[in-house]
Design a protein around this motif. Structure first.
Motif, short mmCIF file in Angstrom:
data_model
loop_
_atom_site.label_atom_id
_atom_site.label_comp_id
_atom_site.label_asym_id
_atom_site.label_seq_id
_atom_site.Cartn_x
_atom_site.Cartn_y
_atom_site.Cartn_z
N ARG A 126 0.80 -1.18 -0.05
CA ARG A 126 -0.10 0.07 0.05
C ARG A 126 0.87 1.27 0.05
O ARG A 126 2.01 1.41 0.70
N PHE A 127 0.10 2.38 -0.58
CA PHE A 127 1.18 3.44 -0.77
C PHE A 127 0.78 4.44 0.46
O PHE A 127 -0.15 4.83 0.71
N ASP A 128 1.77 4.71 1.25
CA ASP A 128 1.78 5.58 2.45
C ASP A 128 1.81 7.21 2.00
O ASP A 128 3.02 7.50 1.56
N GLU A 129 0.94 7.99 1.87
CA GLU A 129 1.09 9.35 1.46
C GLU A 129 2.07 10.18 2.40
O GLU A 129 2.52 10.79 1.85
N THR A 130 1.85 9.78 3.66
CA THR A 130 2.57 10.74 4.44
C THR A 130 4.08 10.29 4.47
O THR A 130 4.80 11.37 4.36
N LYS A 131 4.52 9.16 4.39
CA LYS A 131 5.84 8.71 4.11
C LYS A 131 6.31 8.82 2.66
O LYS A 131 7.74 9.08 2.33
N GLY A 132 5.26 8.81 1.76
CA GLY A 132 5.87 8.87 0.40
C GLY A 132 6.44 7.66 -0.01
O GLY A 132 7.31 7.62 -1.10
N LYS A 133 6.08 6.51 0.50
CA LYS A 133 6.85 5.26 0.36
C LYS A 133 5.69 4.07 0.25
O LYS A 133 4.50 4.38 0.63
N TRP A 134 6.06 2.90 -0.36
CA TRP A 134 5.16 1.92 -0.44
C TRP A 134 5.59 0.96 0.83
O TRP A 134 6.69 0.81 1.29
N ILE A 135 4.34 0.48 1.51
CA ILE A 135 4.51 -0.48 2.63
C ILE A 135 4.30 -1.64 2.30
O ILE A 135 3.25 -1.94 1.95
N ILE A 136 5.12 -2.63 2.47
CA ILE A 136 4.85 -4.03 2.46
C ILE A 136 4.62 -4.78 3.31
O ILE A 136 5.55 -4.76 4.50
N ASN A 137 3.63 -5.90 3.39
CA ASN A 137 3.53 -6.88 4.49
C ASN A 137 3.07 -8.29 3.71
O ASN A 137 2.32 -8.15 2.89
N GLY A 138 3.72 -9.19 4.51
CA GLY A 138 3.54 -10.52 3.72
C GLY A 138 4.69 -11.51 3.83
O GLY A 138 5.62 -11.07 5.07
N GLN A 139 4.70 -12.57 3.40
CA GLN A 139 5.70 -13.58 3.39
C GLN A 139 6.05 -14.09 2.12
O GLN A 139 5.09 -14.28 1.20
N LYS A 140 7.42 -14.34 2.01
CA LYS A 140 8.02 -15.07 0.83
C LYS A 140 8.86 -16.24 1.42
O LYS A 140 9.23 -16.36 2.56
N VAL A 141 9.07 -17.31 0.43
CA VAL A 141 9.57 -18.54 0.81
C VAL A 141 10.16 -19.23 -0.29
O VAL A 141 10.02 -18.70 -1.47
N TRP A 142 11.36 -19.92 0.05
CA TRP A 142 12.26 -20.50 -0.86
C TRP A 142 12.99 -19.51 -1.45
O TRP A 142 13.36 -19.68 -2.74
N THR A 143 13.12 -18.47 -0.78
CA THR A 143 14.01 -17.39 -1.07
C THR A 143 15.73 -17.74 -1.23
O THR A 143 16.22 -17.61 -0.11
N SER A 144 16.10 -18.03 -2.40
CA SER A 144 17.48 -18.34 -2.53
C SER A 144 18.45 -17.44 -2.04
O SER A 144 18.19 -16.30 -2.56
N LEU A 145 19.58 -17.65 -1.13
CA LEU A 145 20.59 -16.57 -0.86
C LEU A 145 20.05 -15.37 -0.32
O LEU A 145 20.75 -14.52 -0.20
N ALA A 146 18.79 -15.36 0.34
CA ALA A 146 18.28 -14.11 0.98
C ALA A 146 19.09 -13.87 2.11
O ALA A 146 19.46 -12.60 2.34
N HIS A 147 19.76 -14.80 2.85
CA HIS A 147 20.53 -14.34 3.85
C HIS A 147 22.09 -13.77 3.51
O HIS A 147 22.78 -13.19 4.24
N GLU A 148 22.36 -13.89 2.26
CA GLU A 148 23.50 -13.13 1.76
C GLU A 148 23.29 -12.13 0.89
O GLU A 148 24.09 -11.32 0.24
N SER A 149 22.02 -11.61 0.39
CA SER A 149 21.73 -10.67 -0.37
C SER A 149 21.54 -9.16 0.41
O SER A 149 21.06 -9.05 1.47
N ASP A 150 21.68 -8.22 -0.63
CA ASP A 150 21.53 -6.65 -0.26
C ASP A 150 20.16 -6.10 -0.56
O ASP A 150 19.75 -5.36 0.08
#
Length: 383
Positions: A135-159
């Motif tokens: 959802r887009f937060d008009e106050t912050k001027g940013k997208w706010i993300i909520n949820g879960q992803k799985v089987w994310t390869s190399l997430a622990h090494e990623s920037d």
């Protein structure tokens, strides 16, 4: 390229030969990051990208040669392959110029690693079923993300991570999605490793709890995420498949060497299976050469539709061949607690090949519906 690899895959990088890649991503992660930057210093990252974005502008033929020579030399699996092979080409095709200038240099330099935020607990092969919301937060001027992803390869090494999320909470299926570029190191993102059958944690769960994405870091407009996501999957079937096949060849060569050494090659059934694996790999190569006529936007020829099903099944069978060639040795470990050999690890990991990236069953549906124009599989409506 072959000369450069011979001169540089030495010293501290000697131990990296034939290491890394699926099923072996846990090996030497920091050393392979240094190797990625070494490649960048030599101008050997992102070789197929346009020169204006830091690549070499190599032709398809030259990219094929590069990937095959890289694998033939035993150079390690790329820790930056998601950024180089998926994020970069997607931004070049669909991103704004500001997004390209912001993200492409770090990928070319081998200093910024990416992971893929597609699959969810209820949206694996059925990607259009994603529940993660933006959802887009008009106050912050940013997208706010909520949820879960799985089987994310190399997430622990990623920037960074690219994320498919639903911008329209009332939308269903492939409509109302957005494609977001997000920084991993922020308070709203948590990474949890998933221990695999091999005893390692190449895959991860990634949780988003009011994680923030800059307003300008959505690729395309809200609602266009599916188009961008499908374009990205097209790049996944690109020239890197030839490098993958050379890695398969390295595994097959190792299996053949062991068969000759321990006498398994004298078994006519084993010899026939080795010959079948060799033939299957050649067929894989010839079909890949047909695939490479796809468009610059990630669009694919119909020949590409069979690739995932074919290689996943072939590789699973190769793992079983490896264990049969090893014989009783395949059931033993060199030391406690879980010190698998390369082929033992490969055998266990390839059980997942026919699941991740779209299960074999899903791949068959894709071939039937998109390739052959057959009616879609009936769905059961739940009241």
């Amino acid at each position: 390229m072959a000369t450069w690899l011979k001169d540089n895959l030495t010293g501290e990088f000697e131990q990296l030969k034939f290491r890394g890649g699926p099923g072996d991503e846990h090996m030497f992660p920091q050393e392979r990051k240094k190797w990625e930057q070494k490649l960048a210093e030599g101008g050997w990252t992102c070789v197929g990208w346009p020169k204006k974005y830091g690549g070499r502008g190599c032709s398809i033929e030259q990219q094929v040669i590069f990937n095959e020579e890289y694998a033939r030399a035993g150079a390690p699996g790329h820790v930056g392959h998601i950024g180089e092979g998926l994020t970069g080409p997607t931004l070049i095709a669909f991103g704004t110029e500001a997004q390209k200038q912001k993200y492409l240099p770090g990928i070319v330099a081998g200093k910024e690693l990416w992971c893929q935020g597609y699959s969810e607990p209820s949206a694996g092969s059925d990607l259009a079923n994603v529940k993660t919301k933006a959802r887009f937060d008009e106050t912050k001027g940013k997208w706010i993300i909520n949820g879960q992803k799985v089987w994310t390869s190399l997430a622990h090494e990623s920037d960074f991570i690219f994320v498919i999320a639903r911008t329209d909470p009332d939308s269903v299926a492939h409509k109302g999605l957005g494609f977001f570029l997000m920084k991993m190191d922020q308070p709203g993102i948590e990474v949890r490793g998933i221990e695999q059958l091999t005893g390692t944690s190449e895959f991860n769960e990634v949780f988003f709890d009011d994680a923030e994405c800059e307003a300008d870091d959505i690729v395309g407009a809200p609602g266009e995420g599916w188009k961008v996501a499908m374009g990205l999957l097209g790049f996944e079937r690109g020239v890197s498949t030839l490098g993958q096949q050379m890695q398969f060849q390295n595994e097959l060569d190792q299996i053949m060497a062991i068969a000759k050494e321990n006498g398994a090659a004298k078994d006519p059934v084993i010899r026939q299976r080795i010959a079948g694996a060799h033939i299957g790999l050649k067929i894989m190569r010839y079909n890949s050469m047909r695939m490479l006529s796809g468009g610059a936007d990630g669009s694919l020829q119909k020949e590409a539709l069979i690739y995932k099903l074919y290689w996943a099944t072939w590789h699973r069978d190769l793992g079983e061949l490896a264990m049969d060639v090893l014989g009783a040795e395949a059931e033993m470990l060199e030391s406690a607690p879980y010190n698998l050999t390369r082929l033992q690890s490969m055998y266990l990991f390839v059980r997942s090949d026919t699941i991740y990236g779209g299960t074999n069953e899903i791949q068959k549906n894709i071939i039937a519906e998109r390739g052959l124009g057959m009616p879609k599989e009936p769905k059961i409506l739940m009241k």
